[in-house]
Design a protein around this motif. Structure first.
Motif: not given
Length: 316
Positions: A15-17, A21-28
């Motif tokens: 899950l951590i790895a 892949l699902l993050f749309p931006s660096g904020y996540y």
């Protein structure tokens, strides 16, 4: 446990790895790092509350000690932030051992009030010692330096990405240590202690020593979590040791399943994400959050993960 130690660790690692892949931006990445920090503190509380059966309502005090160790030690002692993390762990463990002996003789809400008093005392010291801590306004925290070292080696990562992976790795190590403890003789003794202190003592378990061990271990977890929070934010205030932070940690543990490491991590994920999701309902955020908690406690009293697993087992 719900499944074997290695299965739980493998699922957590995957899950951590996979989540980036699902993050749309660096904020996540920042949100992910915050989840891992909260999950680390909650993992320590699982050992104390879920296994040893001892309540603590002031555990954020140890997080505050770890956070301010990373702020004060580099500035006043010239220590590297990594050494400051270790120093915070040592101070938290020593203080937990010192105060744990008298207060762990208490039971039930008396113990809760005593630990609450400890957390309030730490917050008062951090707030009033303005010369050292900056008072309510807080103080800046020195950079860890590892990101700059990676940059010199030709590896360029943003702050959010770096702290996501750093906190994720520390959480994996913390979960591995906790799961090893669960399957050890000490872990079995802790669970026996939770069931009945009288019964545990009759079979030769040193109840006071074991309760103190659980208290010290959980304090170290909280201290490391506080240190990571301070280092990634670059700034810290006494709120990190405040009463509301302690309640948040306990709520995360209870929500996910206080007797399960993976369940408690799930609770940390939910309660860290909910305020982000509920920003569209800013005026009703606390109301919705409270309603979710009430519904979970009514219909899933053992916490989300253990209750769901138990219901799945009952299905033909």
């Amino acid at each position: 446990m719900l499944t074997s130690k290695w299965v739980q660790l493998a699922v957590l690692a995957v899950l951590i790895a996979a989540l980036p892949l699902l993050f749309p931006s660096g904020y996540y990445y920042r949100i992910g790092a915050l989840i891992f920090v909260n999950a680390l503190a909650v993992t320590g509380l699982v050992i104390l509350v879920g296994w040893a059966g001892q309540i603590s309502l002031g555990h954020a005090g140890f997080a505050g000690i770890g956070a301010y160790a990373c702020a004060l030690a580099p500035e006043h002692l010239g220590l590297h932030p990594v050494v400051a993390i270790v120093l915070g762990m040592v101070i938290s463990a020593g203080l937990a051992a010192l105060i744990g002996k008298p207060i762990l003789r208490l039971k039930g809400y008396y113990l809760g009030v005593a630990t609450l008093g400890f957390g309030i005392l730490v917050t008062m010291v951090l707030t009033n010692e303005r010369i050292w801590t900056g008072g309510p306004d807080g103080m800046s925290v020195a950079k860890l330096g590892l990101r700059e070292l990676l940059r010199d080696m030709g590896v360029r990562v943003s702050g959010g990405v770096f702290w996501y992976w750093a906190c994720g790795i520390v959480l994996l190590i913390g979960a591995w240590l906790a799961l090893n403890l669960y399957n050890s003789a000490t872990g079995r003794a802790l669970r026996a202690l939770h069931g009945s202190e009288v019964a545990a003592s009759t079979i030769g378990i040193d109840v006071p020593r074991l309760k103190l061990q659980a208290f010290v271990i959980s304090a170290v977890y909280a201290s490391v979590a506080g240190s990571l929070l301070a280092l990634q934010n670059g700034f810290i205030t006494p709120d990190v040791a405040g009463f509301m932070h302690s309640i948040e940690i306990v709520t995360m543990a209870v929500l996910g399943g206080v007797g399960s490491v993976v369940g408690a991590i799930l609770g940390a994920v939910i309660l860290t994400l909910l305020p982000q999701v509920l920003t569209v309902f800013a005026e009703y955020e606390q109301l919705v959050l409270g309603a979710v908690m009430i519904l979970v406690m009514i219909f899933l009293p053992r916490g989300l993960l253990p209750s769901i697993a138990a219901r799945l087992k009952r299905k033909p």
